[in-house]
Design an enzyme around this catalytic site. Structure first.
Site, PDB file in Angstrom:
ATOM      1  N   ASN A  27       0.839  -1.195   0.000  1.00  0.00           N
ATOM      2  CA  ASN A  27       0.000   0.000   0.000  1.00  0.00           C
ATOM      3  C   ASN A  27       0.880   1.253   0.000  1.00  0.00           C
ATOM      4  OD1 ASN A  27      -1.497   2.259   1.088  1.00  0.00           O
ATOM      5  ND2 ASN A  27      -3.114   0.824   1.619  1.00  0.00           N
ATOM      6  N   LYS A  28       0.845   2.001  -1.109  1.00  0.00           N
ATOM      7  CA  LYS A  28       1.726   3.170  -1.262  1.00  0.00           C
ATOM      8  C   LYS A  28       1.446   4.253  -0.221  1.00  0.00           C
ATOM      9  CE  LYS A  28       2.960   2.818  -6.170  1.00  0.00           C
ATOM     10  NZ  LYS A  28       2.966   1.385  -6.163  1.00  0.00           N
TER      11      LYS A  28
ATOM     12  N   ASP B 219      -1.775  -4.072  11.673  1.00  0.00           N
ATOM     13  CA  ASP B 219      -3.118  -4.581  11.459  1.00  0.00           C
ATOM     14  C   ASP B 219      -4.038  -3.608  12.157  1.00  0.00           C
ATOM     15  OD1 ASP B 219      -4.836  -6.576  10.289  1.00  0.00           O
ATOM     16  OD2 ASP B 219      -5.386  -7.142  12.322  1.00  0.00           O
TER      17      ASP B 219
ATOM     18  N   TYR C 134     -13.829   2.247   6.066  1.00  0.00           N
ATOM     19  CA  TYR C 134     -14.940   2.820   6.831  1.00  0.00           C
ATOM     20  C   TYR C 134     -14.817   4.335   7.027  1.00  0.00           C
ATOM     21  CZ  TYR C 134     -15.750  -2.084   7.974  1.00  0.00           C
ATOM     22  OH  TYR C 134     -15.982  -3.438   7.901  1.00  0.00           O
TER      23      TYR C 134
ATOM     24  N   HIS D 218      -5.131   6.324  14.031  1.00  0.00           N
ATOM     25  CA  HIS D 218      -4.717   5.211  14.860  1.00  0.00           C
ATOM     26  C   HIS D 218      -3.359   4.676  14.412  1.00  0.00           C
ATOM     27  CE1 HIS D 218      -7.133   4.153  11.418  1.00  0.00           C
ATOM     28  NE2 HIS D 218      -6.795   2.879  11.480  1.00  0.00           N
ATOM     29  N   ARG D 219      -3.145   4.552  13.089  1.00  0.00           N
ATOM     30  CA  ARG D 219      -1.866   4.048  12.591  1.00  0.00           C
ATOM     31  C   ARG D 219      -0.749   5.042  12.887  1.00  0.00           C
ATOM     32  NH1 ARG D 219      -3.037   3.337   7.657  1.00  0.00           N
ATOM     33  NH2 ARG D 219      -3.803   1.230   7.954  1.00  0.00           N
TER      34      ARG D 219
END
Length: 195
Positions: A9-10, A67, A152, A178-179
């Protein structure tokens, strides 16, 4: 130091590179990992470790994985680790969002609290493992707002931004995500570790 990210995922790679300045960040595909990894853990941390271990052991490198998912209080924390495949198919954002709205159709706004959670895991080539996690809080809207983000995001109203993640710019979302919080916590832990 090079860190191989267990993702192609870029946007995710860019976000990681912004936080881990001074490290060489490469995708697992660029590093030569082409296998499929089954994420069958019971928690976000389990799944992050499964992915990071698979890449680290296969290539003998320092590997980073995350994750994440959305947890809705009215649904007992669901969809949680099943966020990407909530509808039964992996990565069908439209169907996942439709199912979430269906399950919450009779739930009033004041009972639609939710949070995004992310766990990141760094598995070092020498076998050491470091994890960190982050959350961002809000609620689930009754309909999508905005075209931005993915998953979402258009249904998630951020307490911090006072808007849906679907309306937020990438910079706004990353500032409270969050990430981003999990990666920042991991970067802080790395400061005290001899790599």
């Amino acid at each position: 130091m090079k860190i191989v990210v267990a993702s192609g995922n870029k946007a995710k790679l860019r976000e990681i590179a912004q936080i881990f300045q001074g490290y060489e960040i490469v995708s697992m595909q660029e590093a030569g990992f082409a296998g499929d990894i089954e994420e069958d853990g019971a928690t976000f941390e389990d799944n992050a470790l499964i992915k990071a271990r698979a890449v680290s052991r296969a290539l003998g490198v320092n590997a980073l994985a995350d994750d994440s998912g959305i947890c809705v209080e009215a649904l007992g924390g669901a969809p949680g680790v099943h966020s990407a495949r909530f509808c039964g198919r992996h990565g069908d954002d439209a169907a996942n969002n439709a199912l979430l709205l269906e399950k919450l159709k009779d739930v009033p706004q004041n009972q639609r609290r939710a949070y995004f959670e992310s766990c990141v895991a760094l598995c070092l080539a020498d076998g050491r493992e470091i994890t960190a996690s982050g959350r961002t809080y809000g609620r689930i809207l009754e309909q999508a707002e905005g075209e931005g983000g993915f998953g979402y995001d258009p249904l998630f109203y951020s307490d911090e931004l006072k808007m849906s993640f679907g309306k937020a710019s990438a910079e706004q979302k990353n500032s409270v995500s969050h990430r981003g919080k999990a990666l920042a916590a991991l970067a802080e832990k790395l400061k005290g570790i001899q790599l």
